[in-house]
Each structure stands twice: as structure tokens, then as C-alpha cells.
Motif scaffolding. Structure first.
Motif, PDB file in Angstrom:
ATOM      1  N   SER A  63       0.857  -1.177   0.000  1.00 24.22           N
ATOM      2  CA  SER A  63       0.000   0.000   0.000  1.00 24.22           C
ATOM      3  C   SER A  63       0.897   1.232   0.000  1.00 24.22           C
ATOM      4  O   SER A  63       2.111   1.142   0.211  1.00 24.22           O
ATOM      5  CB  SER A  63      -0.933  -0.002   1.217  1.00 24.22           C
ATOM      6  N   ILE A  64       0.268   2.374  -0.239  1.00 21.93           N
ATOM      7  CA  ILE A  64       1.006   3.637  -0.253  1.00 21.93           C
ATOM      8  C   ILE A  64       1.472   3.950   1.158  1.00 21.93           C
ATOM      9  O   ILE A  64       0.722   3.815   2.116  1.00 21.93           O
ATOM     10  CB  ILE A  64       0.110   4.780  -0.782  1.00 21.93           C
ATOM     11  N   GLY A  65       2.717   4.352   1.250  1.00 22.24           N
ATOM     12  CA  GLY A  65       3.270   4.799   2.530  1.00 22.24           C
ATOM     13  C   GLY A  65       3.189   6.303   2.602  1.00 22.24           C
ATOM     14  O   GLY A  65       2.118   6.893   2.566  1.00 22.24           O
ATOM     15  N   ASP A  66       4.337   6.933   2.615  1.00 22.38           N
ATOM     16  CA  ASP A  66       4.458   8.382   2.741  1.00 22.38           C
ATOM     17  C   ASP A  66       4.589   8.995   1.347  1.00 22.38           C
ATOM     18  O   ASP A  66       5.581   8.787   0.658  1.00 22.38           O
ATOM     19  CB  ASP A  66       5.694   8.671   3.601  1.00 22.38           C
ATOM     20  N   THR A  67       3.569   9.770   0.939  1.00 21.77           N
ATOM     21  CA  THR A  67       3.606  10.364  -0.405  1.00 21.77           C
ATOM     22  C   THR A  67       4.723  11.393  -0.531  1.00 21.77           C
ATOM     23  O   THR A  67       5.265  11.579  -1.622  1.00 21.77           O
ATOM     24  CB  THR A  67       2.260  11.004  -0.790  1.00 21.77           C
ATOM     25  N   SER A  68       5.090  12.044   0.561  1.00 21.22           N
ATOM     26  CA  SER A  68       6.210  12.992   0.469  1.00 21.22           C
ATOM     27  C   SER A  68       7.514  12.230   0.236  1.00 21.22           C
ATOM     28  O   SER A  68       8.432  12.754  -0.403  1.00 21.22           O
ATOM     29  CB  SER A  68       6.292  13.878   1.712  1.00 21.22           C
ATOM     30  N   ALA A  69       7.608  10.991   0.726  1.00 20.32           N
ATOM     31  CA  ALA A  69       8.789  10.160   0.465  1.00 20.32           C
ATOM     32  C   ALA A  69       8.869   9.839  -1.028  1.00 20.32           C
ATOM     33  O   ALA A  69       9.963   9.814  -1.601  1.00 20.32           O
ATOM     34  CB  ALA A  69       8.751   8.875   1.284  1.00 20.32           C
ATOM     35  N   ARG A  70       7.717   9.606  -1.646  1.00 19.83           N
ATOM     36  CA  ARG A  70       7.706   9.348  -3.097  1.00 19.83           C
ATOM     37  C   ARG A  70       8.249  10.558  -3.847  1.00 19.83           C
ATOM     38  O   ARG A  70       9.076  10.422  -4.736  1.00 19.83           O
ATOM     39  CB  ARG A  70       6.285   9.014  -3.552  1.00 19.83           C
TER      40      ARG A  70
END
Length: 143
Positions: A113-120
Motif C-alpha cells: 500500500s502507499i506509505g508516505d507520499t512525500s517520500a515518493r
């Protein structure tokens, strides 16, 4: 491959960005290395783009790899990934693992699942910086 003392590292002014300058004596070796790595980093970016498929909910890890592989092959067809050998199951799986390590993806058993979108965004920016530097250094325009 690279000789000792081939790269000088400095910090950008008022930034946490580290700048690596290639010394003239090692330029051709660095260009060769950059040329080899560029399609792999391009594939990593395609996998990062594919993480948006998880916005609608978790996905089995195997389905994620299969879908990201198809997406990366589309990038080859459109010329975004410059060399087709940059796309492989191993490269996609490594990009997925890197995304997990950086917190972009979260693993729950065999599901992602998606984690931290800022990490992406940070990882994409980092890979983009590498590709831009490679394009400037090699004159390839691949960024």
C-alpha cells in the motif's frame, strides 16, 4: 571501475544537497558509469509513477511487479526509458524494495500500500537529479 580521487564532494550553498564534481581525469569513466545506470534509474522512476495505482487501495506484491513492468515497458515504447535492457523483473523488484526502504510503499504480508507520499516525491526528485546530472555529463539529453 572509478579511480580513487575521481570525485570531489561538496554541499550546495544553503542546502542539504550534496554535489559530486567529477575531476577531469576521471570524466570518461564516469560518463561510462552514468550511461550504464541511466536506464536503471529511468525504470525506477517508472515504478515510482506506478505507485499511484495503489491510491485506490492495496495490491498484491506480485500484481504490483507485473503492473509496474508493463508500465516500464510503455516508457520504453515512448522513449522515456532510453534503453530496453533497463527494464527487467529484477530492476522492478529492486525499485519496489527501494520504495519500501524509503517509506514510499508499505508492505503488509504479501500486499503493498502507499506509505508516505512525500517520500515518493523526495525519491523521485533524487532520481531526477541523478538523471539530469547524467544528461549534462554525458550530453545525452536523457533527463
Amino acid at each position: 571501475m572509478l579511480r580513487q580521487h575521481a570525485i570531489e564532494r561538496t554541499r550546495a550553498h544553503d542546502s542539504d544537497v550534496e554535489i559530486w564534481s567529477i575531476l577531469p581525469s576521471a570524466r570518461s569513466e564516469c560518463v561510462t558509469l552514468a550511461t550504464l545506470l541511466t536506464p536503471i534509474w529511468e525504470c525506477y522512476l517508472a515504478v515510482l509513477d506506478f505507485t499511484s495505482a495503489l491510491d485506490s487501495g492495496p495490491m498484491r506484491e506480485r500484481d504490483f511487479v507485473d503492473g509496474a513492468l508493463v508500465e516500464a515497458e510503455r516508457y520504453v515504447d515512448h522513449g522515456t526509458i532510453t534503453r530496453p535492457e533497463g527494464v527487467s523483473v529484477v530492476t522492478v523488484e529492486n525499485a519496489m524494495k527501494l520504495s519500501i526502504d524509503f517509506g514510499v510503499l508499505r508492505r503488509d504480508g504479501a500486499r503493498l500500500s502507499i506509505g508516505d507520499t512525500s517520500a515518493r516525491d523526495r525519491l523521485a526528485r533524487s532520481l531526477g537529479l541523478h538523471l539530469t546530472a547524467n544528461a549534462v555529463e554525458t550530453g545525452s539529453g536523457a533527463a
